[in-house]
Design an enzyme around this catalytic site. Structure first.
Site, short mmCIF file in Angstrom:
data_model
loop_
_atom_site.label_atom_id
_atom_site.label_comp_id
_atom_site.label_asym_id
_atom_site.label_seq_id
_atom_site.Cartn_x
_atom_site.Cartn_y
_atom_site.Cartn_z
N ARG A 98 0.84 -1.20 0.00
CA ARG A 98 0.00 0.00 0.00
C ARG A 98 0.88 1.26 0.00
O ARG A 98 0.62 2.22 -0.71
CB ARG A 98 -0.89 -0.07 1.25
CG ARG A 98 -1.78 1.13 1.52
CD ARG A 98 -2.98 1.14 0.60
NE ARG A 98 -3.66 2.42 0.70
CZ ARG A 98 -4.79 2.61 1.34
NH1 ARG A 98 -5.40 1.62 1.92
NH2 ARG A 98 -5.34 3.80 1.37
N ASP A 158 -19.61 8.49 -0.34
CA ASP A 158 -19.98 7.52 0.72
C ASP A 158 -21.31 7.99 1.36
O ASP A 158 -22.18 7.16 1.66
CB ASP A 158 -18.92 7.47 1.83
CG ASP A 158 -17.51 7.31 1.28
OD1 ASP A 158 -16.84 6.34 1.64
OD2 ASP A 158 -17.09 8.17 0.48
N ARG A 161 -24.13 7.11 -0.94
CA ARG A 161 -24.45 5.67 -0.85
C ARG A 161 -25.25 5.40 0.43
O ARG A 161 -26.22 4.64 0.43
CB ARG A 161 -23.16 4.84 -0.85
CG ARG A 161 -22.49 4.80 -2.21
CD ARG A 161 -21.12 4.14 -2.16
NE ARG A 161 -20.53 4.12 -3.50
CZ ARG A 161 -19.22 4.17 -3.75
NH1 ARG A 161 -18.35 4.25 -2.77
NH2 ARG A 161 -18.77 4.14 -4.99
N HIS A 185 -12.25 8.48 3.53
CA HIS A 185 -13.00 7.86 2.44
C HIS A 185 -12.56 6.40 2.37
O HIS A 185 -11.39 6.13 2.13
CB HIS A 185 -12.70 8.58 1.12
CG HIS A 185 -13.13 7.82 -0.10
ND1 HIS A 185 -14.44 7.55 -0.38
CD2 HIS A 185 -12.41 7.25 -1.09
CE1 HIS A 185 -14.51 6.87 -1.52
NE2 HIS A 185 -13.30 6.67 -1.96
P1 6V0 Z 1 -7.88 4.76 -14.76
O1 6V0 Z 1 -9.01 4.34 -15.64
O2 6V0 Z 1 -6.68 3.88 -14.63
O3 6V0 Z 1 -7.41 6.22 -15.23
C1 6V0 Z 1 -6.30 6.88 -14.72
C2 6V0 Z 1 -5.86 7.89 -15.76
O4 6V0 Z 1 -4.80 8.67 -15.22
C3 6V0 Z 1 -5.32 7.23 -17.04
O5 6V0 Z 1 -5.99 7.74 -18.18
C4 6V0 Z 1 -3.85 7.60 -17.03
O6 6V0 Z 1 -3.29 7.76 -18.33
C5 6V0 Z 1 -3.89 8.93 -16.27
N1 6V0 Z 1 -2.58 9.31 -15.74
C6 6V0 Z 1 -1.68 8.52 -15.09
N2 6V0 Z 1 -0.58 9.25 -14.80
C7 6V0 Z 1 -0.79 10.50 -15.26
C8 6V0 Z 1 -0.02 11.69 -15.27
N3 6V0 Z 1 1.20 11.74 -14.71
N4 6V0 Z 1 -0.54 12.78 -15.84
C9 6V0 Z 1 -1.77 12.76 -16.40
N5 6V0 Z 1 -2.55 11.66 -16.43
C10 6V0 Z 1 -2.06 10.54 -15.87
O7 6V0 Z 1 -8.41 4.97 -13.27
P2 6V0 Z 1 -9.88 5.47 -12.83
O8 6V0 Z 1 -10.33 6.56 -13.71
O9 6V0 Z 1 -10.76 4.29 -12.62
O10 6V0 Z 1 -9.54 6.05 -11.38
C11 6V0 Z 1 -8.76 7.23 -11.27
C12 6V0 Z 1 -8.38 7.45 -9.82
O11 6V0 Z 1 -9.53 7.76 -9.06
C13 6V0 Z 1 -7.75 6.22 -9.15
O12 6V0 Z 1 -6.74 6.68 -8.26
C14 6V0 Z 1 -8.90 5.63 -8.39
O13 6V0 Z 1 -8.46 4.85 -7.31
C15 6V0 Z 1 -9.59 6.90 -7.95
N6 6V0 Z 1 -10.98 6.78 -7.54
C16 6V0 Z 1 -11.34 7.54 -6.51
C17 6V0 Z 1 -12.63 7.51 -6.05
C18 6V0 Z 1 -13.00 8.34 -4.87
O14 6V0 Z 1 -14.11 8.17 -4.33
N7 6V0 Z 1 -12.15 9.26 -4.45
C19 6V0 Z 1 -13.61 6.67 -6.67
C20 6V0 Z 1 -13.24 5.95 -7.75
C21 6V0 Z 1 -11.88 5.94 -8.26
#
Ligand code: 6V0
Length: 324
Positions: A98, A158, A161, A185
């Site tokens: 982690r 949250d 939900r 969260h």
């Molecule tokens: P995903 O679909 O993997 O998208 C991540 C995006 O970030 C990709 O398009 C990558 O190319 C882009 N990325 C990575 N590094 C960089 C960088 N240096 N500069 C610019 N872009 C970059 O992930 P998803 O969209 O599902 O989730 C995104 C993030 O949100 C993750 O960290 C999840 O864990 C988080 N979430 C947070 C939630 C919350 O309640 N706070 C809920 C859902 C997901």
């Protein structure tokens, strides 16, 4: 036909979304369809994905109020943003701890945050990437912005939900139920059972044990469901996106339109509910054009305060191991 020279003005309601993965693009779509911003820029490192998403969104503008949408990997495009939403993040690798993941996400923010602030020095940052409370602290440190301008999406989703699950049990609309989840969260979030009410009638007045271990009606199973639902959605469809997108778009509306609505978002909580560490956790906050203007300090039970403080201590320990 004569054409006017194009004059590029900086819009008052420009939003930048960094990261166009599942969550980022759902947020962008939600902001666009609700007509919340007049201008939106998408930034990512994946040029083809960006171009495809840009075209797909732009081709829908005929059906909506017009807005300007741009996309690219150059942060100059984000200049003049009133709000920058960060959803870029790394997923956990096999065998990775982690803390390693936290460090990788910190490194991603080291790349993103200074550039956003360089082009929009007066912006408000809204961090969505997980672990959101930790990364909101990191973004605050990296940005040099005042703490009220760095916000984490926190437990707003949250809480939503929670209210939905309560609404099923009460058989009334979720919007007619007040209920708050505060703290971290995720797994150690704190449900404020003492504050659950419908039209001013408190659940705790009807059942003083609601949410406690003595509760024969088992209300706390709803909180366990809230925690489980993120994992359940990931198991069933791969990623949570729609509720998150709507949650972030209401926060965006509150900031851009200076509505002063109250939402549970991650903010600097040292000194709140007895917390003694410089950490970000969710509490109900008033949102407006300057970010967080006020924090609502709920009257918590001793148990709720203890849980809140425990999350703060855990976060502080993780924070002190990060390198940035
Ligand atoms: P995903 O679909 O993997 O998208 C991540 C995006 O970030 C990709 O398009 C990558 O190319 C882009 N990325 C990575 N590094 C960089 C960088 N240096 N500069 C610019 N872009 C970059 O992930 P998803 O969209 O599902 O989730 C995104 C993030 O949100 C993750 O960290 C999840 O864990 C988080 N979430 C947070 C939630 C919350 O309640 N706070 C809920 C859902 C997901």
């Amino acid at each position: 036909m004569q054409t006017k020279a194009s004059v590029d003005t900086v819009s008052g309601t420009k939003v930048t979304v960094v990261g166009v993965g599942q969550v980022g693009i759902s947020i962008a779509f939600s902001i666009m369809t609700q007509g919340i911003a007049s201008e939106m820029t998408l930034v990512d490192v994946m040029e083809d994905k960006l171009k495809g998403e840009l075209m797909d969104l732009q081709h829908g503008l005929t059906f909506l109020d017009n807005m300007k949408i741009t996309a690219g990997s150059d942060y100059a495009l984000s200049a003049g943003s009133k709000l920058c939403i960060v959803t870029a993040g790394a997923q956990m690798r096999e065998g990775e701890s982690r803390l390693d993941l936290d460090q990788r996400n910190t490194d991603i923010l080291k790349d993103i945050i200074p550039k956003l602030v360089q082009y929009s020095p007066d912006t408000i940052l809204l961090i969505v990437s997980d672990p959101v409370d930790l990364l909101t602290y990191v973004a605050w440190k990296l940005s040099g912005l005042p703490k009220e301008r760095v916000i984490g999406s926190g437990t707003n989703v949250d809480s939503s939900r929670f209210r939905f699950l309560l609404s099923e049990r009460f058989d009334v609309a979720p919007t007619s139920i007040h209920g708050w989840i505060i703290g971290e969260h995720g797994d150690s979030s704190v449900p404020v059972w003492s504050g659950v009410d419908v039209a001013g009638v408190r659940l705790r007045d009807l059942n003083p044990a609601a949410g406690t271990s003595e509760d024969t009606e088992n209300w706390n199973s709803i909180h366990r469901q809230v925690i489980q639902s993120a994992y359940e959605i990931i198991r069933l469809k791969g990623y949570p996106s729609w509720a998150m997108a709507l949650s972030v778009s209401v926060l965006t509306r509150a900031i851009l339109n200076n509505t002063r609505n109250v939402y549970a978002v991650s903010t600097f909580v040292e000194g709140i509910h007895g917390v003694q560490y410089p950490v970000f956790l969710s509490v109900p906050c008033v949102l407006g054009e300057n970010g967080i203007t006020d924090v609502i300090q709920q009257t918590l039970t001793e148990d709720e305060r203890t849980q809140f403080q425990k999350s703060a201590a855990t976060l502080n320990e993780v924070q002190s191991n990060l390198v940035f």
